[in-house]
Design a protein around this motif. Structure first.
Motif, PDB file in Angstrom:
ATOM      1  N   MET A  26      38.915  39.480  35.722  1.00  0.00           N
ATOM      2  CA  MET A  26      40.344  39.450  35.968  1.00  0.00           C
ATOM      3  C   MET A  26      40.296  38.247  35.676  1.00  0.00           C
ATOM      4  N   ALA A  27      39.009  36.790  35.173  1.00  0.00           N
ATOM      5  CA  ALA A  27      38.974  35.691  34.700  1.00  0.00           C
ATOM      6  C   ALA A  27      40.155  35.863  33.155  1.00  0.00           C
ATOM      7  N   VAL A  28      38.919  36.913  32.341  1.00  0.00           N
ATOM      8  CA  VAL A  28      40.013  37.625  31.375  1.00  0.00           C
ATOM      9  C   VAL A  28      40.938  37.554  31.152  1.00  0.00           C
ATOM     10  N   LEU A  29      41.761  38.009  32.141  1.00  0.00           N
ATOM     11  CA  LEU A  29      43.018  38.871  32.434  1.00  0.00           C
ATOM     12  C   LEU A  29      44.322  37.690  32.559  1.00  0.00           C
ATOM     13  N   PHE A  44      42.668  48.641  41.635  1.00  0.00           N
ATOM     14  CA  PHE A  44      42.081  49.230  39.715  1.00  0.00           C
ATOM     15  C   PHE A  44      40.588  48.632  39.399  1.00  0.00           C
ATOM     16  N   ASP A  45      40.276  48.934  40.620  1.00  0.00           N
ATOM     17  CA  ASP A  45      38.898  48.580  40.111  1.00  0.00           C
ATOM     18  C   ASP A  45      38.746  47.410  38.810  1.00  0.00           C
ATOM     19  N   VAL A  46      39.395  46.802  39.007  1.00  0.00           N
ATOM     20  CA  VAL A  46      39.226  45.206  38.394  1.00  0.00           C
ATOM     21  C   VAL A  46      37.609  44.419  39.096  1.00  0.00           C
TER      22      VAL A  46
END
Length: 117
Positions: free
Chosen positions: A9-12, A2-4
Motif C-alpha cells: 500500500m505504501a508503494v502504491l 485485494f490482499d494488499v
C-alpha cells in the motif's frame, strides 16, 4: 479483498504521488464519481429489468440467473423449512465451503465439482 499489505500500500501511495502529483485529489474525485455513476447505472438497469418483467416477478433477483442457485432454489429447497433466510436463500452449515478459513491438510485433494466446468 485485494490482499494488499502495508508495504504494498505504501508503494502504491508513493507511485500515485509521483504520477499524479498535485492532481491526486482531482483524480480521486473523478474515480469516485465514475464508480458512483456506474453503481447508479447498474441499479437503474436492475430496476428497469424488474419493472419490465411485471408483477409476476416482483421477487426476482439477478443472482437467480446463476444456474446453480436457480436449481438449488427451485428444486432442492423448501422455503418454509427452518434454516432459510427471509429472501429465500439457504443456510448450509454442513457444506465444506461454509466454514470460512478452513484449509486443506498437506496432500489432501480439494473438493471437485463436476458441473462447474
Amino acid at each position: 479483498m485485494f490482499d494488499v499489505g502495508i508495504g504494498e500500500m505504501a508503494v502504491l501511495v508513493v507511485l500515485a504521488l509521483v504520477i499524479f502529483g498535485d492532481k491526486l485529489p482531482q483524480a480521486a474525485g473523478q474515480a469516485g464519481r465514475a464508480l458512483r455513476q456506474l453503481r447508479q447505472m447498474a441499479n437503474s438497469a436492475k430496476a428497469d429489468l424488474q419493472e419490465g418483467l411485471g408483477p409476476e416477478f416482483k421477487d426476482f433477483d439477478v443472482a437467480d440467473l446463476n444456474p446453480k442457485t436457480f436449481v438449488r432454489k427451485h428444486l432442492f429447497e423448501d422455503p418454509d423449512e427452518p434454516g432459510h433466510t427471509a429472501n429465500g436463500a439457504a443456510i448450509f452449515d454442513d457444506e465444506p465451503y461454509a466454514t470460512a478459513g478452513a484449509g486443506l491438510d498437506y496432500g489432501e485433494r480439494p473438493p471437485f465439482d463436476n458441473e462447474a466446468t
